[in-house]
Design a protein around this motif. Structure first.
Motif, short mmCIF file in Angstrom:
data_model
loop_
_atom_site.label_atom_id
_atom_site.label_comp_id
_atom_site.label_asym_id
_atom_site.label_seq_id
_atom_site.Cartn_x
_atom_site.Cartn_y
_atom_site.Cartn_z
N THR A 158 63.91 -12.10 33.53
CA THR A 158 65.06 -12.03 34.44
C THR A 158 65.79 -13.36 34.33
O THR A 158 65.16 -14.41 34.39
N ILE A 159 67.10 -13.30 34.15
CA ILE A 159 67.89 -14.52 34.00
C ILE A 159 68.87 -14.63 35.16
O ILE A 159 69.61 -13.69 35.46
N VAL A 160 68.84 -15.78 35.84
CA VAL A 160 69.75 -16.07 36.94
C VAL A 160 70.62 -17.25 36.50
O VAL A 160 70.10 -18.28 36.09
N LYS A 174 75.08 -8.26 36.69
CA LYS A 174 75.58 -8.27 38.06
C LYS A 174 76.01 -9.69 38.40
O LYS A 174 75.27 -10.63 38.16
N ILE A 175 77.20 -9.83 38.96
CA ILE A 175 77.72 -11.14 39.34
C ILE A 175 77.97 -11.12 40.85
O ILE A 175 78.70 -10.26 41.34
N ASN A 185 80.99 -10.63 47.47
CA ASN A 185 81.32 -9.53 46.56
C ASN A 185 80.31 -9.46 45.43
O ASN A 185 79.67 -10.46 45.10
N VAL A 186 80.19 -8.27 44.84
CA VAL A 186 79.36 -8.07 43.65
C VAL A 186 80.26 -7.44 42.60
O VAL A 186 80.97 -6.46 42.88
N SER A 188 81.05 -6.61 38.13
CA SER A 188 80.72 -6.66 36.71
C SER A 188 81.60 -7.78 36.14
O SER A 188 82.53 -8.24 36.81
N TYR A 189 81.33 -8.20 34.91
CA TYR A 189 82.16 -9.26 34.32
C TYR A 189 83.62 -8.80 34.20
O TYR A 189 84.54 -9.56 34.48
N GLU A 190 83.82 -7.53 33.83
CA GLU A 190 85.17 -7.01 33.69
C GLU A 190 85.89 -7.01 35.03
O GLU A 190 87.08 -7.36 35.12
N GLN A 191 85.21 -6.60 36.09
CA GLN A 191 85.82 -6.60 37.43
C GLN A 191 86.18 -8.02 37.85
O GLN A 191 87.24 -8.25 38.43
#
Length: 196
Positions: A158-160, A174-175, A185-186, A188-191
């Motif tokens: 798992t990478i944080v 997930k960002i 907010n959560v 995606s990279y595109e969002q």
């Protein structure tokens, strides 16, 4: 999140350096208690912006804390390959036995970061935390480190990543954006890139 949003506090809690003032940290549904900290630390690899480098060989810097006679060179090579520093080490006279100077003054920022990644992988870390690890690097070196991090996907890790630059987050599933100590907010990279 912006400065003061709570990123560092959250990471210190995740690493077990700070106790939450309310609520709890759950690891796979299990509360992170004082009694479980040592077991949790065995699973963690922490890569900071300023990497600790000793005045000793590359092998001993990667196998930090292990007696040089006890270094597992097969595991060391696997960590070196995964951290994408094989060519760099092969190009040094003495290879893994070449000495780096105090604080790694004869290494670039990217080489130090890769040694830190190899160190975590050698240790057998299952959770890698990158705390602003690429913020002081130039754009090209940051891109190379991001590719190294991306190459670790698919492993049982798992990478944080804590970052100010969006480019450091391009391979994240997930960002989470923090604001005033809470998840605002959560994405995606595109969002994220569409919004900002």
């Amino acid at each position: 999140g912006k400065s003061g949003a709570g990123k560092s506090t959250l990471i210190k809690q995740l690493l077990g350096y700070l106790r939450p003032t309310s609520g709890e940290i759950l690891i796979d549904g299990v509360p992170l208690t004082q009694e479980r900290l040592n077991a949790w630390w065995q699973l963690l690899g922490y890569v900071r912006q300023d990497v600790f480098i000793m005045d000793t060989t590359i092998a001993e810097n990667i196998a930090l804390g292990e007696d040089k006679d006890d270094i597992d060179y097969e595991r060391l090579q696997q960590a070196i390959d995964a951290a994408s520093i094989t060519a760099f080490i092969a190009g040094r006279e003495g290879g893994v036995h070449s000495v780096v100077t105090e604080a790694g003054n004869n290494l670039s920022g990217g080489q130090k970061q890769r040694i830190a990644i190899a160190r975590a992988l050698y240790k057998g870390a299952k959770v890698l935390v990158f705390d602003e690890a690429t913020s002081s690097l130039d754009a090209q070196t940051e891109a190379e480190i991001n590719e190294t991090i991306h190459s670790l996907q698919g492993r049982d890790i798992t990478i944080v990543i804590i970052a100010h630059r969006y480019t450091s987050l391009q391979h994240c599933n997930k960002i989470m954006e923090l604001d005033k100590g809470a998840i605002a907010n959560v994405y995606s990279y595109e969002q994220l890139t569409d919004r900002y």
